[in-house]
Design an enzyme around this catalytic site. Sequence first.
Site, PDB file in Angstrom:
ATOM      1  N   GLN A 264      11.361   1.328   1.481  1.00  0.00           N
ATOM      2  CA  GLN A 264      11.421   0.124   2.317  1.00  0.00           C
ATOM      3  C   GLN A 264      12.172  -1.016   1.651  1.00  0.00           C
ATOM      4  O   GLN A 264      12.519  -2.001   2.317  1.00  0.00           O
ATOM      5  CB  GLN A 264      10.004  -0.339   2.677  1.00  0.00           C
ATOM      6  CG  GLN A 264       9.205  -0.875   1.504  1.00  0.00           C
ATOM      7  CD  GLN A 264       7.747  -1.103   1.840  1.00  0.00           C
ATOM      8  OE1 GLN A 264       7.031  -0.176   2.186  1.00  0.00           O
ATOM      9  NE2 GLN A 264       7.302  -2.354   1.747  1.00  0.00           N
ATOM     10  N   CYS A 270       6.287  -1.761   5.639  1.00  0.00           N
ATOM     11  CA  CYS A 270       5.503  -0.528   5.508  1.00  0.00           C
ATOM     12  C   CYS A 270       4.945  -0.071   6.851  1.00  0.00           C
ATOM     13  O   CYS A 270       4.820   1.136   7.103  1.00  0.00           O
ATOM     14  CB  CYS A 270       4.385  -0.722   4.497  1.00  0.00           C
ATOM     15  SG  CYS A 270       3.254  -2.090   4.904  1.00  0.00           S
ATOM     16  N   HIS A 406      -1.469  -2.668   3.174  1.00  0.00           N
ATOM     17  CA  HIS A 406      -0.338  -1.757   3.051  1.00  0.00           C
ATOM     18  C   HIS A 406      -0.537  -0.564   3.975  1.00  0.00           C
ATOM     19  O   HIS A 406      -1.613   0.051   3.981  1.00  0.00           O
ATOM     20  CB  HIS A 406      -0.201  -1.278   1.603  1.00  0.00           C
ATOM     21  CG  HIS A 406       1.036  -0.488   1.331  1.00  0.00           C
ATOM     22  ND1 HIS A 406       2.289  -0.871   1.759  1.00  0.00           N
ATOM     23  CD2 HIS A 406       1.221   0.697   0.664  1.00  0.00           C
ATOM     24  CE1 HIS A 406       3.184   0.018   1.366  1.00  0.00           C
ATOM     25  NE2 HIS A 406       2.558   0.977   0.719  1.00  0.00           N
TER      26      HIS A 406
END
Length: 459
Positions: A264, A270, A406
Site C-alpha cells: 500500500q 489497507c 488496520h
Amino acid sequence: MAPWLQLLLLLGLLPGAAPAPNEPRAAGAQAWELASPELLEPARFALEMYNRGRAARTRATLRVVRGGVRRAGRGSLYSLKATLVEPPCNDPTVCQLRVSKKTLLCSFEVLDELGKHMLLRQDCGPVDTKITDDKNETFSSFLPLLNKDPLPQDFSVKMVSIFKDFVTTYNRTYETTEARWRMSVFANNMVRAQKIQALDRGTARYGVTKFSDLTEEEFRTIYLNPLLKEEPDKRMRLAQSIPDLPPPEWDWRSKGAVTKVKDQGMCGSCWAFSVTGNVEGQWFLKRGSLLSLSEQELLDCDKVDKACLGGLPSNAYSAIRTLGGLETEDDYSYHGHLQACSFSAEKAKVYINDSVELSQNEQKLAAWLAKKGPISVAINAFGMQFYRHGISHPLRPLCSPWLIDHAVLLVGYGNRSATPFWAIKNSWGTDWGEEGYYYLHRGSGACGVNIMASSAVVD
C-alpha cells in the site's frame, strides 16, 4: 490504577505512552543551507501550526530551513530543521516582562498526503541552549538514555552496527541532521521491540523491520487506519453460520484463491486491499478465475471513504456495487494517492451482489473461511511495526480489540507446535513479516481479529 496498567505505563507500551527520543541539537542557524523550494510549503505549514492561537504581533517568522524527504508513491514525509524568530514582546497586555526578539531552532515532521499537510512533530528551543559543533560526532554519541533502563556497556557499539545494517538493507539516505534524529528513533524502537518481545505469549520475534526508523506516531499516521475504530453508518446483514465443524487446518494460498502480496506504500489504504483480497477470493471460488483487482479504483471512486486517510470495508463493498464492479490491477493500476475517478464499466471484470457481516465466534469464522473463502478483517496493529516472524500473541491490554486500526485478509489457519494461528495476508510488501504475511494467535480474540469480519457475496 491497576498494577498491570502501572507496569505497562512504566514500560512505555500503552498507546501514546512511549517517550519521544531525545534529539541532539545543532549548533545554530548560521551554518545551515538555504531551503530548496520544495521545502518551503511544508515549512510554512509548520510555521502556521507553530503560530496558531498567537496574536498577530507575537507570531514568529521563518528565517532559514533545511531538511530531507521520504517518499512512497506521492506521499511525502518531510523532516525539517528551521530557525524561527519571535518578535520582541513590549505589550504589557501580552507579556509581563519586556522581552527582546528571540531566535529558535525547531525540528518539524510534516506529512504531505493527498495534498494535505499534517504536523507530526514539533520541537523548538532557544538557539543558545543547543549542543555545539556536530561535525565530528559519531552515531554512538547520539544515543539517549532510554527510559533510564540499564544498558550494557557495548550497547552503543552494537546499535551503531545494527543501524548501519538497517540503512544498507533498506537503502535509507538521510541529511546529516536527520540521521542523528533517525538513529535516536531507531535506538528507542529497538528497546521498545525488546519489551514487546518479553511480554508476547506466542512464538513471534520482534526486531528490525523497514519501519524501524519511524516514530510510533509517524507509523500510525502513515500506514494505519483510524477510521476502523468508528462504527459503520449502516450494518451489513449477518451471514448464516456454517453448521459443520471446521477442518483442523486450511490455507487458501495452496488452493489458488489468493493473489501475491501487495504494498500500500505511504498511504492508509489497507481497507481497500483487505476488500479487494476478499473479492478476489470470492470471484475465484464462484468463477474459477483469480484476478488481481484494483485498489486504486476504490481510492479514487469510493466517495464515502477517505482514500489514504482511511476507510471502512462496509463502505467499500457498497461502492463496488454502486460503481458496477472492479477493474483489474492491470487496467487501473495502483499509485498510492487520490486521483480523479477513471472507472470504466466496460473494463470491469468482477462484480459483487451483496456483502455480509460474519460471526465473532472464531470457530465459526474458521468454518466459514474453509467453506467460503478468505475473509476481510480488521485488527489492532500493536507490535506489527517490529514484527518479523512467528505467531504473535500480545497481552490483551496492549492489543485491545476496541482499538482496531488496520484492515487485513484472513487466508487460512492451523497450528504450529500446538500453537493455533490465523494466517493473515498484509499489504506492506513482501519485505515485511513472513514474506508479507502475519501470524496471529487464534481462539483468544487476539487484537480484535474477530470483531469486524466481513465478506462480499458473489452469486
